[in-house]
Design a protein around this motif. Structure first.
Motif, PDB file in Angstrom:
ATOM      1  N   GLU A  16       0.778  -1.341  -0.033  1.00 22.61           N
ATOM      2  CA  GLU A  16       0.100  -0.110  -0.028  1.00 22.61           C
ATOM      3  C   GLU A  16       0.839   1.563  -0.070  1.00 22.61           C
ATOM      4  OE1 GLU A  16      -3.388   0.361   2.400  1.00 22.61           O
ATOM      5  OE2 GLU A  16      -3.909  -1.816   2.483  1.00 22.61           O
ATOM      6  N   LYS A  17       2.065   1.318   0.751  1.00 26.06           N
ATOM      7  CA  LYS A  17       2.885   2.453   0.601  1.00 26.06           C
ATOM      8  C   LYS A  17       3.380   2.744  -0.779  1.00 26.06           C
ATOM      9  CE  LYS A  17       6.871   4.513   3.234  1.00 26.06           C
ATOM     10  NZ  LYS A  17       7.898   4.290   3.983  1.00 26.06           N
ATOM     11  N   ARG A  20       0.585   3.935  -2.569  1.00 26.34           N
ATOM     12  CA  ARG A  20       0.238   5.405  -2.555  1.00 26.34           C
ATOM     13  C   ARG A  20       1.245   6.365  -2.889  1.00 26.34           C
ATOM     14  NH1 ARG A  20       0.055   4.897   2.722  1.00 26.34           N
ATOM     15  NH2 ARG A  20      -2.121   4.234   2.691  1.00 26.34           N
ATOM     16  N   THR A  21       2.594   6.072  -2.850  1.00 27.12           N
ATOM     17  CA  THR A  21       3.640   6.872  -3.345  1.00 27.12           C
ATOM     18  C   THR A  21       3.562   7.051  -4.924  1.00 27.12           C
ATOM     19  OG1 THR A  21       5.147   6.031  -1.474  1.00 27.12           O
ATOM     20  CG2 THR A  21       6.144   7.054  -3.555  1.00 27.12           C
ATOM     21  N   TYR A  23       0.571   6.647  -6.571  1.00 26.89           N
ATOM     22  CA  TYR A  23      -0.347   7.507  -6.783  1.00 26.89           C
ATOM     23  C   TYR A  23      -0.320   8.897  -6.635  1.00 26.89           C
ATOM     24  CZ  TYR A  23      -5.109   9.071  -6.398  1.00 26.89           C
ATOM     25  OH  TYR A  23      -6.559   9.725  -6.590  1.00 26.89           O
ATOM     26  N   GLU A  24       0.287   9.297  -5.359  1.00 30.90           N
ATOM     27  CA  GLU A  24       0.597  10.646  -5.042  1.00 30.90           C
ATOM     28  C   GLU A  24       1.618  11.275  -6.081  1.00 30.90           C
ATOM     29  OE1 GLU A  24      -0.668   9.985  -0.432  1.00 30.90           O
ATOM     30  OE2 GLU A  24       1.392  10.776  -0.885  1.00 30.90           O
ATOM     31  N   GLU A 113       2.207  16.454  -2.271  1.00 30.09           N
ATOM     32  CA  GLU A 113       1.689  15.205  -1.517  1.00 30.09           C
ATOM     33  C   GLU A 113      -0.001  15.473  -1.623  1.00 30.09           C
ATOM     34  OE1 GLU A 113       2.791  12.485   0.203  1.00 30.09           O
ATOM     35  OE2 GLU A 113       4.944  13.063  -0.723  1.00 30.09           O
ATOM     36  N   ASN A 115      -3.700  13.365  -0.532  1.00 25.51           N
ATOM     37  CA  ASN A 115      -4.313  12.306  -0.030  1.00 25.51           C
ATOM     38  C   ASN A 115      -4.656  11.095  -1.109  1.00 25.51           C
ATOM     39  OD1 ASN A 115      -4.557  13.248   2.560  1.00 25.51           O
ATOM     40  ND2 ASN A 115      -6.453  14.332   2.162  1.00 25.51           N
ATOM     41  N   SER A 116      -4.424   9.761  -0.776  1.00 19.43           N
ATOM     42  CA  SER A 116      -4.571   8.747  -1.780  1.00 19.43           C
ATOM     43  C   SER A 116      -6.048   8.415  -1.582  1.00 19.43           C
ATOM     44  CB  SER A 116      -3.571   7.703  -1.278  1.00 19.43           C
ATOM     45  OG  SER A 116      -3.963   6.371  -2.099  1.00 19.43           O
ATOM     46  N   THR A 119      -6.286   4.349  -1.696  1.00 27.95           N
ATOM     47  CA  THR A 119      -6.469   3.845  -0.331  1.00 27.95           C
ATOM     48  C   THR A 119      -8.010   3.891   0.083  1.00 27.95           C
ATOM     49  OG1 THR A 119      -4.237   4.252   0.390  1.00 27.95           O
ATOM     50  CG2 THR A 119      -5.895   3.785   2.148  1.00 27.95           C
TER      51      THR A 119
END
Length: 178
Positions: A16-17, A20-21, A23-24, A113, A115-116, A119
């Motif tokens: 997930e990290k 998320r990375t 994605y952002e 940055e 929000n993802s 997620t």
């Protein structure tokens, strides 16, 4: 960002990290690029999220193991063709040449940055009913055709299945946008 082989392995594992990375880091550049193609903000965000999901699924299936480009180039390529197909479906004309500048334009944007949403999708997906989970998983993750899903899940006809899929997507979007 991490090197491509390591990132690919993390995406393959569903980390997930890492998701998320990715994605952002690429969200703003993609959204700015895609806005010129006369799609609404929600549509552009939907395309981006679909591209992220496709990237993760392709990683899971081993399609990124021998990737010759950067993750960003690959992600933008997925997204640009999703835009192309969406515009084609809407009856709008766009040439593939319009997409040749993707990598250059992407590099011009400084990413912030965010929000993802990915997620959120995962969290809210778990709140859907079992039938919605099955339909959406078979269609989007396993890339099954509607005819196959119809047989697997015992739907009487394809139109009923299409309606179910549409309701499930709407339910997921409503949960996310609360």
């Amino acid at each position: 960002m991490e090197n491509a082989p390591k990132l690919t392995e993390l995406l393959k594992a569903g980390n997930e990290k890492a998701i998320r990375t990715v994605y952002e880091e690429h969200r703003n550049g993609f959204l700015l690029f895609a806005k010129r193609y006369s799609l609404g903000d929600d549509e552009v965000l939907d395309v981006y999220q679909d591209a992220i999901i496709a990237l993760c699924e392709n990683a899971r299936k081993g399609k990124l193991d021998d990737l010759q480009s950067s993750i960003s180039t690959y992600l933008f390529s997925i997204g640009k063709f999703m835009i192309y197909h969406r515009l084609k479906k809407l009856g709008k004309q766009v040439t593939v040449n319009d997409f040749e500048q993707v990598e250059m334009e992407y590099e011009l944007y400084d990413e912030e940055e965010q929000n993802s949403k990915l997620t959120l999708v995962r969290n809210y997906f778990s709140q859907l009913g079992e039938q919605c989970k099955k339909v959406l998983t078979l269609f989007y993750y396993e890339e099954k055709k509607l005819d196959e899903i119809q047989k697997l899940l015992g739907y009487t006809n394809k139109d009923v299945l299409k309606s179910q899929k549409s309701r499930c997507l709407k339910q997921l979007k409503d949960l996310i946008n609360k």
